[in-house]
Design a protein around this motif. Structure first.
Motif, PDB file in Angstrom:
ATOM      1  N   HIS A  30       0.852  -1.187   0.000  1.00 30.82           N
ATOM      2  CA  HIS A  30       0.000   0.000   0.000  1.00 30.82           C
ATOM      3  C   HIS A  30       0.892   1.244   0.000  1.00 30.82           C
ATOM      4  N   ASN A  32       0.668   3.938   1.564  1.00 30.96           N
ATOM      5  CA  ASN A  32       0.816   4.524   2.893  1.00 30.96           C
ATOM      6  C   ASN A  32       1.622   3.589   3.800  1.00 30.96           C
ATOM      7  N   TYR A  35       2.032   4.517   7.626  1.00 32.72           N
ATOM      8  CA  TYR A  35       0.973   4.096   8.542  1.00 32.72           C
ATOM      9  C   TYR A  35       1.251   2.685   9.056  1.00 32.72           C
ATOM     10  N   PRO A  72      -4.121  -0.286   5.925  1.00 34.16           N
ATOM     11  CA  PRO A  72      -4.382   1.129   5.703  1.00 34.16           C
ATOM     12  C   PRO A  72      -5.774   1.415   5.139  1.00 34.16           C
ATOM     13  N   THR A  76      -9.081   4.330   6.485  1.00 33.70           N
ATOM     14  CA  THR A  76      -9.810   5.322   5.719  1.00 33.70           C
ATOM     15  C   THR A  76     -11.316   5.101   5.747  1.00 33.70           C
TER      16      THR A  76
END
Length: 77
Positions: A30, A32, A35, A72, A76
Motif C-alpha cells: 500500500h 501509505n 501508517y 491502511p 480510511t
C-alpha cells in the motif's frame, strides 16, 4: 454491516517466490507504508512491516482470509 476487506482481492497485495523456493511470500505494498510502520511500532509487532504470511507450497493463494488490523484501507473507512 461493513463489507470485509480481503487481501486476496486487494490491488496492493504482492507475492514473491524466491528462486528455488516452493512457497510465496505475501506482503502489502500500500502507498501509505508509513501508517503500517507506525502501527507495527506502536503495537510492538516484531515481524517485517506489511508481511501477510507465506503461502502453501506451489500455491499463489493468499494465506489470510480478511485483512489484518493494520490495513491502511481500514483506516480510511
Amino acid at each position: 454491516m461493513k463489507e470485509k476487506i480481503k487481501c486476496s482481492e486487494c490491488e496492493f497485495c504482492r507475492s514473491l517466490r524466491p528462486r528455488n523456493n516452493s512457497r510465496a511470500e505475501f506482503t502489502c505494498k500500500h502507498p501509505n507504508q508509513m501508517y503500517i510502520l507506525n502501527y507495527f511500532h506502536e503495537h510492538r509487532i516484531v515481524k517485517h512491516p506489511g508481511f501477510l504470511g507465506f503461502g502453501k507450497p506451489w500455491s499463489d493463494e493468499v494465506p489470510i482470509k480478511t485483512s489484518p488490523a493494520w490495513c491502511p484501507k481500514k483506516k480510511t473507512e
